[in-house]
Scaffold this motif. Structure first.
Motif, PDB file in Angstrom:
ATOM      1  N   TYR A  19       0.874  -1.172   0.000  1.00  0.00           N
ATOM      2  CA  TYR A  19       0.000   0.000   0.000  1.00  0.00           C
ATOM      3  C   TYR A  19       0.909   1.218   0.000  1.00  0.00           C
ATOM      4  CZ  TYR A  19       0.916  -2.352   4.312  1.00  0.00           C
ATOM      5  OH  TYR A  19       1.521  -3.108   5.280  1.00  0.00           O
ATOM      6  N   ILE A  28      -7.161  -2.567 -11.584  1.00  0.00           N
ATOM      7  CA  ILE A  28      -6.852  -1.214 -11.121  1.00  0.00           C
ATOM      8  C   ILE A  28      -7.977  -0.681 -10.232  1.00  0.00           C
ATOM      9  CG2 ILE A  28      -6.617   1.193 -11.876  1.00  0.00           C
ATOM     10  CD1 ILE A  28      -5.077   0.142 -14.331  1.00  0.00           C
ATOM     11  N   GLN A  66      -9.717  -2.168  -8.241  1.00  0.00           N
ATOM     12  CA  GLN A  66      -9.544  -2.733  -6.911  1.00  0.00           C
ATOM     13  C   GLN A  66      -8.278  -2.200  -6.252  1.00  0.00           C
ATOM     14  OE1 GLN A  66     -12.054  -4.569  -5.738  1.00  0.00           O
ATOM     15  NE2 GLN A  66     -10.959  -4.275  -3.816  1.00  0.00           N
ATOM     16  N   ILE A 124      -6.924   0.586  -6.419  1.00  0.00           N
ATOM     17  CA  ILE A 124      -7.108   1.952  -5.907  1.00  0.00           C
ATOM     18  C   ILE A 124      -7.285   1.919  -4.390  1.00  0.00           C
ATOM     19  CG2 ILE A 124      -8.718   3.926  -5.885  1.00  0.00           C
ATOM     20  CD1 ILE A 124      -9.258   3.356  -8.894  1.00  0.00           C
ATOM     21  N   ASN A 125      -7.986   0.906  -3.904  1.00  0.00           N
ATOM     22  CA  ASN A 125      -8.251   0.810  -2.453  1.00  0.00           C
ATOM     23  C   ASN A 125      -6.990   0.621  -1.620  1.00  0.00           C
ATOM     24  OD1 ASN A 125     -10.972   1.065  -2.872  1.00  0.00           O
ATOM     25  ND2 ASN A 125     -11.386  -1.136  -2.828  1.00  0.00           N
ATOM     26  N   TYR A 126      -5.894   0.229  -2.251  1.00  0.00           N
ATOM     27  CA  TYR A 126      -4.655  -0.008  -1.503  1.00  0.00           C
ATOM     28  C   TYR A 126      -3.548   0.969  -1.894  1.00  0.00           C
ATOM     29  CZ  TYR A 126      -6.925  -4.309  -0.089  1.00  0.00           C
ATOM     30  OH  TYR A 126      -7.801  -5.218   0.440  1.00  0.00           O
ATOM     31  N   ASN A 127      -3.920   2.069  -2.568  1.00  0.00           N
ATOM     32  CA  ASN A 127      -2.915   3.079  -2.954  1.00  0.00           C
ATOM     33  C   ASN A 127      -1.815   2.514  -3.847  1.00  0.00           C
ATOM     34  OD1 ASN A 127      -4.255   4.797  -1.265  1.00  0.00           O
ATOM     35  ND2 ASN A 127      -2.639   4.933   0.283  1.00  0.00           N
ATOM     36  N   ARG A 157      -4.033  -9.742  -3.438  1.00  0.00           N
ATOM     37  CA  ARG A 157      -3.570 -10.324  -2.169  1.00  0.00           C
ATOM     38  C   ARG A 157      -2.519 -11.392  -2.429  1.00  0.00           C
ATOM     39  NH1 ARG A 157      -7.859 -10.662   2.532  1.00  0.00           N
ATOM     40  NH2 ARG A 157      -9.174  -8.870   2.127  1.00  0.00           N
ATOM     41  N   ASN A 163       1.586 -11.195  -1.477  1.00  0.00           N
ATOM     42  CA  ASN A 163       1.784 -12.102  -0.349  1.00  0.00           C
ATOM     43  C   ASN A 163       1.039 -11.651   0.911  1.00  0.00           C
ATOM     44  OD1 ASN A 163       2.719 -14.527   0.668  1.00  0.00           O
ATOM     45  ND2 ASN A 163       4.616 -13.641   1.466  1.00  0.00           N
ATOM     46  N   GLN A 164      -0.207 -11.300   0.738  1.00  0.00           N
ATOM     47  CA  GLN A 164      -1.097 -10.966   1.850  1.00  0.00           C
ATOM     48  C   GLN A 164      -2.009 -12.165   2.131  1.00  0.00           C
ATOM     49  OE1 GLN A 164      -1.121  -7.842   3.570  1.00  0.00           O
ATOM     50  NE2 GLN A 164       0.840  -7.820   2.495  1.00  0.00           N
TER      51      GLN A 164
END
Lengths: 379, 379
Positions: free
Chosen positions: B5, B23, B25, B27-30, B290, B294-295
């Motif tokens: 992020y 993209i 999606q 956006i939500n993680y900067n 994710r 590696n989340q």
């Protein structure tokens, strides 16, 4: 009117998180978006056809920006309304309309509008001088609010007694009887040009008395059906009285006697509607697009319990933002992180929000508390 | 590894609709996104930090693009894998890994991989010359597929008898025993670098025998629990055998005897997962992010019945796209339109998709048929 999918150019005044989430939704309809914002690193800067850096309060800047688009909307009220009026005269669609923005920009006019239209609101007096303030008929304690440019608690002053008057604002303001409220509630309503009006279900703000802050939003409400219906009727009536085109957030108090009093309006997507992205059939952003493009309004039903918490910059931290705890939060099912693309954090700056959904209301609250304790923005 | 992020630069090879939804999606993680695509009017062009126009199959172009990012992913398999290998050697993270893309690019290698790993698939033979084709041990009728660059039905030829051999491909190919299948099904699976693996529930393709086309996707499946579990186990095994990092779409046939046969793989978000945006707790796009970052992988449960239909260009129309019937479709609750930002339509071009959700499966199907008959892309 040009078709809203494809050949219509939408201008947004303001390039913050509300514009950003509006763009995320507008992508689904091929809308060509241009954004005006004074900050060259605003959250929308990389997500639009054209990003113009310029003042939102400057007549020429807003006018010239507006001339390049077919439809102009806002994500912040503090914009040059004279320019919008001129653009309307020249055939640019401006939604919400300039007259609605002008009215809502001025808390004095807003309150007068409530009074004239029999919309329940706290007793108030419009104040134009320090003398008038001293002679106000509203009893202590009361709240003084600047008529213009107040937001997020700025421009608000509590007057408990004679002595507090020394610190009062001297600019045009209004004073309001202090409401001993049970709960803050909000209803978001949309109206399109054809006159179709639809409300989102009522949202409750859960207050944390220790922090003296709204802790989170929760929807759907567990308040009585009558109260929910009354709040939605009030929101509908305001949208119809204003003949607004677009979204309108109606913030209200529920007082200890069960009476609803309208606090403030915002003619745009609003913090109290963010949970609708995952929590409702359509989100407030989708609904705003449908309203300003004069499309059928969407179904607003709640899909599950949804809680929204703001992700604020930690006190004591200022500088490039670091997000702590994201990995832990991503382990919880039904937790949706929305970061706003702001490079710099400062104390209490809105850096993002998280929506937590669950079929079980208590579990949703438990998860929300965990997220709140886990996710931190430091520098 | 940089935090995903904010400070990590993600490169996407391909700027089509899959990149576009990725993209939306991201956006939500900067996430800072750069895109490479040969088409200067590709769907992603205005939604990223940097859009580079260039060939995906050219070594230098892909290499130079990859050197500017921290993590490289794909939304199309047809990319220069030699460049990806070199980038990996130089420390750029490439997910899915170059060796996985290389294997999947070649349908011959893909089939050999199935065989070596005991993954059920239709009987096949790899063919390198017209002579070999004539001597094939696979009985008529069979399917001939080009080993490379086939997609959406291109590069596939049905050989019913001796006479059809005259029109067969002469390039390296494979032939496959024709499956008399009951149903096409698909499972999307994700694996992250830590080895966590999660499948989405099985999706069914509803076939329209008149049009000889997949009419729509529907999830969740009403096939038996055993079949669903078996399909998910197969998808999991493939992801683990490949040690892929990222999303993997596994297309399968369910034959008339109830046997599952793997048809093809796609190491990326896939058309058969679009309904997950509204239909599941997390979407395939969120899951891909994710996985490559590696989340922890997200919960994939279905929230309601969801149907996805592709919005294809009408036959007989070529030119600037006009979308008919959108207003009517927007009147249906639980109907989500996704247009892909393509200026020009042509017959059967994928111009968008629509997801229809409903708690009632029959009602969802009814609404899907209505949308299909109402929404048309003409020029």
């Amino acid at each position: 009117m040009k078709a809203f999918y494809g050949d219509l150019k939408l201008g947004i005044l303001g390039g913050g998180q509300l514009g950003r989430m509006l763009i995320q939704q507008a992508i689904n309809y091929n809308v060509t978006v241009k954004v005006l914002d004074p900050d060259r690193s605003a959250p929308c800067r990389k997500l639009c056809e054209e990003f113009v850096v310029g003042s939102l309060s400057d007549y020429e800047t807003v006018y010239n920006f507006g001339k390049k688009v077919d439809l102009l909307t806002i994500e912040i009220e503090k914009v040059n309304v004279d320019a919008l009026e001129q653009l309307e005269r020249e055939g640019v669609m401006v939604y919400p309309q300039s007259r609605v923005i002008r009215l809502i920009q001025d808390k004095g006019l807003q309150k007068q509008f409530f009074k004239e239209n029999n919309i329940p609101t706290a007793e108030f007096q419009v104040i134009s001088s320090p003398e008038q303030l001293r002679q106000s008929h509203i009893p202590f304690p009361y709240i003084q609010k600047l008529r213009r440019d107040g937001y997020d608690g700025k421009g608000v002053y509590r007057v408990n007694n004679e002595a507090d008057l020394a610190g009062a604002f001297t600019e045009p303001s209004l004073v309001e009887r202090l409401i001993d409220f049970e709960k803050e509630i909000a209803v978001i309503v949309a109206r399109n040009e054809s006159g179709e009006v639809k409300t989102f279900p009522l949202v409750e703000m859960e207050f944390n008395p220790q922090a003296n802050l709204v802790e989170f939003l929760i929807a759907p409400s567990t308040l009585s059906f009558e109260i929910q219906q009354e709040a939605e009727q009030i929101a509908k009536k305001i949208a119809e009285d204003l003949k607004i085109v677009g979204l309108l957030a109606v913030e209200m108090f529920l007082d200890k006697s069960g009476k609803i009093l309208v606090n403030e309006l915002a003619p745009r997507p609003h913090n109290s509607g963010h949970q609708s992205i995952e929590g409702n059939t359509v989100s407030q952003f989708e609904q705003h697009l449908r309203a300003i493009f004069n499309q059928p309004l969407g179904d607003t039903a709640c899909l599950h319990n949804a809680i929204m918490i703001n992700v604020l910059g930690e006190p004591g931290h200022e500088g490039p933002a670091i997000y702590q705890g994201i990995e832990k939060v991503l382990k919880c099912p039904g937790v949706y992180i929305h970061l706003y693309g702001k490079a710099l954090t400062k104390p209490f700056r809105k850096m993002g929000h998280v929506t937590i959904v669950d079929v079980d209301r208590e579990k949703a609250i438990e998860k929300a508390r965990y997220v709140q304790n886990t996710l931190k923005v430091i520098s």
